[in-house]
Design a protein around this motif. Structure first.
Motif, PDB file in Angstrom:
ATOM      1  N   CYS A 109       0.668  -1.204  -0.006  1.00 10.57           N
ATOM      2  CA  CYS A 109       0.087  -0.105  -0.156  1.00 10.57           C
ATOM      3  C   CYS A 109       0.823   1.376  -0.053  1.00 10.57           C
ATOM      4  CB  CYS A 109      -0.838   0.007   1.247  1.00 10.57           C
ATOM      5  SG  CYS A 109      -2.176  -1.373   1.195  1.00 10.57           S
ATOM      6  N   HIS A 110       2.080   1.376   0.772  1.00 11.34           N
ATOM      7  CA  HIS A 110       2.767   2.308   0.782  1.00 11.34           C
ATOM      8  C   HIS A 110       3.371   2.844  -0.404  1.00 11.34           C
ATOM      9  CE1 HIS A 110       6.085   4.973   2.055  1.00 11.34           C
ATOM     10  NE2 HIS A 110       5.471   5.324   3.120  1.00 11.34           N
ATOM     11  N   ASP A 111       3.835   1.454  -1.258  1.00 10.83           N
ATOM     12  CA  ASP A 111       4.326   1.848  -2.444  1.00 10.83           C
ATOM     13  C   ASP A 111       3.440   2.570  -3.675  1.00 10.83           C
ATOM     14  OD1 ASP A 111       6.327   0.964  -4.540  1.00 10.83           O
ATOM     15  OD2 ASP A 111       4.438   0.135  -5.112  1.00 10.83           O
ATOM     16  N   LYS A 112       2.068   2.337  -3.143  1.00 10.75           N
ATOM     17  CA  LYS A 112       1.017   2.912  -4.212  1.00 10.75           C
ATOM     18  C   LYS A 112       1.020   4.346  -3.945  1.00 10.75           C
ATOM     19  CE  LYS A 112       0.867  -0.872  -6.029  1.00 10.75           C
ATOM     20  NZ  LYS A 112       2.109  -1.325  -5.090  1.00 10.75           N
ATOM     21  N   TRP A 113       0.954   4.607  -2.548  1.00 14.85           N
ATOM     22  CA  TRP A 113       0.979   6.133  -2.290  1.00 14.85           C
ATOM     23  C   TRP A 113       2.047   6.936  -2.502  1.00 14.85           C
ATOM     24  CZ3 TRP A 113      -0.919   3.640   2.908  1.00 14.85           C
ATOM     25  CH2 TRP A 113      -2.225   3.284   2.868  1.00 14.85           C
ATOM     26  N   ALA A 114       3.298   6.201  -2.267  1.00 12.45           N
ATOM     27  CA  ALA A 114       4.646   6.848  -2.804  1.00 12.45           C
ATOM     28  C   ALA A 114       4.609   7.115  -4.281  1.00 12.45           C
ATOM     29  CB  ALA A 114       5.647   6.022  -2.292  1.00 12.45           C
ATOM     30  N   SER A 115       4.258   6.113  -4.871  1.00 17.16           N
ATOM     31  CA  SER A 115       4.314   6.391  -6.459  1.00 17.16           C
ATOM     32  C   SER A 115       3.508   7.408  -6.841  1.00 17.16           C
ATOM     33  CB  SER A 115       3.917   5.129  -7.124  1.00 17.16           C
ATOM     34  OG  SER A 115       2.768   4.590  -6.759  1.00 17.16           O
ATOM     35  N   ARG A 169       6.009   8.568  -9.571  1.00 20.61           N
ATOM     36  CA  ARG A 169       7.007   7.619 -10.191  1.00 20.61           C
ATOM     37  C   ARG A 169       6.245   6.381 -10.272  1.00 20.61           C
ATOM     38  NH1 ARG A 169      11.497   9.106  -5.719  1.00 20.61           N
ATOM     39  NH2 ARG A 169      11.967  11.502  -6.597  1.00 20.61           N
ATOM     40  N   VAL A 170       6.766   5.317 -11.118  1.00 24.00           N
ATOM     41  CA  VAL A 170       6.208   4.071 -11.002  1.00 24.00           C
ATOM     42  C   VAL A 170       6.138   3.339 -10.015  1.00 24.00           C
ATOM     43  CG1 VAL A 170       7.033   4.047 -13.583  1.00 24.00           C
ATOM     44  CG2 VAL A 170       8.540   3.048 -11.847  1.00 24.00           C
ATOM     45  N   CYS A 171       5.021   2.219 -10.027  1.00 29.44           N
ATOM     46  CA  CYS A 171       5.233   1.381  -8.809  1.00 29.44           C
ATOM     47  C   CYS A 171       6.448   0.195  -8.893  1.00 29.44           C
ATOM     48  CB  CYS A 171       3.917   0.491  -8.774  1.00 29.44           C
ATOM     49  SG  CYS A 171       2.360   1.818  -9.028  1.00 29.44           S
ATOM     50  N   ILE A 211      -8.353  -0.866  -2.363  1.00 29.54           N
ATOM     51  CA  ILE A 211      -8.353   0.498  -3.128  1.00 29.54           C
ATOM     52  C   ILE A 211      -6.922   0.770  -3.746  1.00 29.54           C
ATOM     53  CG2 ILE A 211      -7.616   1.933  -1.127  1.00 29.54           C
ATOM     54  CD1 ILE A 211     -10.043   2.888  -3.745  1.00 29.54           C
ATOM     55  N   CYS A 212      -5.768   0.240  -3.022  1.00 29.97           N
ATOM     56  CA  CYS A 212      -4.370   0.403  -3.565  1.00 29.97           C
ATOM     57  C   CYS A 212      -4.303  -0.657  -4.953  1.00 29.97           C
ATOM     58  CB  CYS A 212      -3.513  -0.181  -2.616  1.00 29.97           C
ATOM     59  SG  CYS A 212      -2.984   1.290  -1.502  1.00 29.97           S
ATOM     60  N   ILE A 217      -4.935   1.935 -12.144  1.00 30.63           N
ATOM     61  CA  ILE A 217      -4.842   3.199 -12.760  1.00 30.63           C
ATOM     62  C   ILE A 217      -3.435   3.822 -13.281  1.00 30.63           C
ATOM     63  CG2 ILE A 217      -5.524   5.445 -12.291  1.00 30.63           C
ATOM     64  CD1 ILE A 217      -7.628   4.742 -10.452  1.00 30.63           C
ATOM     65  N   ILE A 218      -2.646   3.645 -12.145  1.00 30.31           N
ATOM     66  CA  ILE A 218      -1.220   4.220 -12.551  1.00 30.31           C
ATOM     67  C   ILE A 218      -0.550   3.704 -13.721  1.00 30.31           C
ATOM     68  CG2 ILE A 218       1.166   4.246 -11.622  1.00 30.31           C
ATOM     69  CD1 ILE A 218      -0.134   4.742  -8.890  1.00 30.31           C
ATOM     70  N   LEU A 219      -0.694   2.176 -13.700  1.00 32.33           N
ATOM     71  CA  LEU A 219      -0.271   1.256 -14.849  1.00 32.33           C
ATOM     72  C   LEU A 219      -0.688   1.593 -16.157  1.00 32.33           C
ATOM     73  CD1 LEU A 219       0.597  -1.977 -13.002  1.00 32.33           C
ATOM     74  CD2 LEU A 219       1.995  -0.241 -13.309  1.00 32.33           C
ATOM     75  N   SER A 220      -2.130   1.836 -16.198  1.00 31.31           N
ATOM     76  CA  SER A 220      -2.942   1.890 -17.382  1.00 31.31           C
ATOM     77  C   SER A 220      -2.765   3.435 -18.045  1.00 31.31           C
ATOM     78  CB  SER A 220      -4.444   1.484 -17.251  1.00 31.31           C
ATOM     79  OG  SER A 220      -4.587   0.227 -16.399  1.00 31.31           O
ATOM     80  N   LEU A 221      -2.775   4.404 -17.243  1.00 30.63           N
ATOM     81  CA  LEU A 221      -2.709   5.867 -17.553  1.00 30.63           C
ATOM     82  C   LEU A 221      -1.443   6.636 -17.361  1.00 30.63           C
ATOM     83  CD1 LEU A 221      -6.458   6.532 -16.333  1.00 30.63           C
ATOM     84  CD2 LEU A 221      -5.777   5.857 -18.408  1.00 30.63           C
TER      85      LEU A 221
END
Length: 663
Positions: free
Chosen positions: A341-347, A352-354, A392-393, A399-403
């Motif tokens: 989860c923290h990786d998603k919030w940090a990205s 930056r990328v996950c 939710i993460c 979302i991050i990877l697709s857009l």
């Protein structure tokens, strides 16, 4: 004489109700649901009462049902384009029933077990595989070639594992607690602050295991981890003596960090689960003082060690689990999902990328521990909060990877469909939230409010690519215009919702001084969306929302230095975006921030309101009391703010008129 069947047909059937009174429930009698007293209680002269506890049978919202129907229609259209008739029944009904019976909650766990079995890796203590030989499990997969060495040396038994674990605990009680430089009561104060305010959101430590091991030098405690917790706990404390510079709040906890860094090198040579926990917590401390690069480094090291120790694979799929207690298995899952989860919030925070992807792991969700009735509401909501955060993460990762990735997974013509599909996933997640994590009523769990801010932030991240300036492929057709309008509406609704959640948080807890840092990025995105509504910048209600966001960032800056820097830059942006006549407060003087600089933006709204004492006794669940109506007397509004709907599925849709009435 036989009864006349027509008489039964003509007899009117009683009105159906989904909620019976308590007396009819007790007597198992049909209830017509009339208020304030049903017909049966009225006839029997009995006190009629309705329970205010929700039974979970909430009807789906019209928006949610409409989204499902649109999703079905789009899928059917896709099948037709591939020559498949979606209405043709190729399978017998019995097979369909059998298939539906297999779709249940346990299937996900079974799939994870099957995947872990297919990996055929090993968590090894055997010295022929694990060359470190210091008593910590290490994971090795089939590509390593080491699995062929299994059995070439005597494997360690569970008792041997316990002995080695005891040997690796080199810190004595005196070194760990009395040599810190602060008394034990002060240390306990900081540890309690950490577990109350930081731990539920960044649950990388099991509090019970940590406390049990702290006074007996057990397996789940180390002096390094102890110091890291004291450092982050200091960020939530008002004590002057935990600051390196008494006049600088941003130095709180740096003394403990310096001690931890001196001990970190030796522990990095013999890493354990506590090393992962320590690196993650130190990373949190670094982001608190504004050292984003150091935070990224330490969290990255924690992620690498997760792979080293096999935390990305569920331990239930390995033979070595007989060496682990149930609590350690839970801890391994908890550490992995927290870092995920923290990786998603940090990205998203850094753009930056996950680095930790859901496809790279097969770990079960943390299970519910046994919770007694005497436990606090926060403890009862801990596991549901974790599961909601993970879910939710996962959507945010998609979302991050697709857009947003450097090479997005979706092509331009695929994006509108993805927008609708992912929006439905978000609504489903929101609709399925348990009652204890809802905020349409006062909630004494602070992290539930931050969870809602994260949800609306995910909606903004989903919609923003469709309305970003300089889009190289603007849509000219009618469908493209509708997509842009939908994306614009999503961003604006979610920005207002973040403001509303923030205001409610402030009313319940007095401010964001003790909030997790995640609220910083949520508030930033909401502010940028509000500033993008140029046609509304002259409205007082719009200015007040911006003022609220800046106030939230000011409160966050007490514990989290990046919020102070972001707030300072947002004030400059407000100064350049808002017309001059709206910049200066009455009297012509600009506001001065804590650095002595002119902000150029008035904060003339009284946001220091306390939440009135609201009693929900006797209020029917259909009549959701909301914060807007509770504050009517203070704001002297002629019309109270619109109530949140029954099904809770419309909370993500807040219209402008409601906000104008509130402000």
């Amino acid at each position: 004489m036989p009864p006349d069947p027509s008489a039964n047909n003509n007899k009117q059937r009683g009105k159906y109700t989904t909620r019976a009174c308590e007396e009819c429930r007790r007597r198992r009698a049909k209830c017509d649901g009339k208020r304030p007293s049903c017909s049966k209680c009225l006839q029997g002269d009995i006190s009629c009462q309705y329970s205010v506890v929700e039974d979970g049978r909430r009807p789906a919202s019209k928006t949610y049902v409409l989204s499902l129907r649109q999703r079905i229609e789009s899928l059917e259209l896709l099948l037709e384009r591939h020559g498949i008739d979606p209405h043709e029944r190729e399978q017998p009904s019995s097979k369909r029933v059998d298939y539906a019976a297999t779709v249940k909650k346990g299937d996900e766990d079974a799939a994870i077990d099957e995947l872990a079995e297919g990996v055929k890796g090993k968590l090894a203590l055997d010295e022929s595989l694990n060359f470190d030989k210091h008593g910590e499990l290490r994971y090795f997969g089939p590509t390593s070639g080491r699995l062929e060495f299994q059995g070439s040396s005597d494997p360690l038994s569970a008792s041997d594992h316990g002995k080695i674990s005891a040997i690796t605990c080199l810190d004595s009680i005196i070194t760990g607690l009395d040599d810190v430089g602060f008394t034990r009561p002060i240390q306990e104060h900081l540890i309690s602050l950490y577990f109350k305010w930081e731990q539920p959101w960044f649950a990388v430590v099991d509090e019970e295991l940590f406390r049990q091991s702290m006074y007996c030098c057990g397996r789940y405690w180390s002096s390094l981890l102890h110091l890291a917790i004291l450092a982050v706990g200091s960020r939530y404390s008002d004590r002057i003596d935990v600051r390196s510079d008494p006049d600088n709040p941003n130095t709180a906890g740096k003394y403990f960090l310096e001690q931890a860094k001196r001990r970190l090198h030796s522990e990095m040579e013999r890493p354990s689960l506590m090393t992962i926990q320590t690196l993650a917590i130190i990373g949190t401390f670094y982001v608190a003082i504004g050292a984003d690069a150091a935070c990224w480094l330490y969290l990255g090291m924690a992620g690498r060690l997760c792979l080293d120790m096999g935390l990305n694979l569920d331990p239930a799929g390995f033979e070595e689990t007989n060496m682990m207690s149930h609590r350690e298995i839970q801890l391994r899952r908890q550490i992995y999902w927290t870092l995920y989860c923290h990786d998603k919030w940090a990205s998203s925070y850094t753009g930056r990328v996950c680095s930790m992807l859901d496809s790279q792991a097969a770990v079960k969700m943390p299970d519910d521990d046994e919770i007694s009735d005497t436990d606090s509401p926060a403890l009862k909501a801990f596991r549901p909060l974790q599961r909601a955060m993970i879910s939710i993460c996962k959507i945010q990762e998609n979302i991050i990877l697709s857009l947003w990735a450097p090479k997005p997974l979706l092509k331009d013509n695929q994006r509108p469909t993805f927008l609708e599909s992912c929006l439905l996933d978000l609504r489903t997640w929101f609709y399925d939230l348990p009652t204890k994590l809802r905020v349409d009523r006062p909630n004494d769990i602070p992290h539930a409010y931050i969870l809602h801010m994260i949800y609306h932030t995910a909606r903004i991240l989903l919609a923003k690519p469709f309305i970003m300036r300089g889009n190289s492929h603007p849509s000219k057709n009618q469908t493209g215009c509708k997509t842009i309008d939908l994306a614009t509406s999503i961003c604006r609704e979610s920005a207002r919702a973040i403001c509303l959640v923030a205001q409610r948080y402030r009313q319940v807890f007095g401010g964001f001084h003790l909030s997790p840092i995640s609220a910083t990025h949520c508030t930033l995105l909401a502010t940028l969306v509000l500033l993008g509504e140029r046609e509304n910048l002259i409205l007082p209600s719009h200015k007040n929302k911006l003022s609220l966001c800046l106030t939230v960032l000011d409160e966050l800056s007490k514990s989290w230095h990046p919020a102070r820097l972001i707030g300072h830059n947002l004030r400059k942006l407000c100064h350049s975006e808002i017309p001059n006549q709206m910049i200066s407060p009455p009297g012509g003087e600009n506001n001065i921030d804590r650095d002595g600089n002119e902000t150029g933006f008035p904060l003339d709204l009284d946001l220091g309101l306390e939440l009135p004492n609201i009693s929900f006794d006797g209020i029917e669940p259909e009549q959701h009391t909301n914060f807007g109506s509770a504050l009517t007397s203070q704001y002297e509004l002629s019309v109270p703010m619109e109530s949140l709907p029954i099904d809770y599925g419309f909370f993500d849709i807040l219209n402008q008129s409601s906000w104008d009435q509130m402000w």
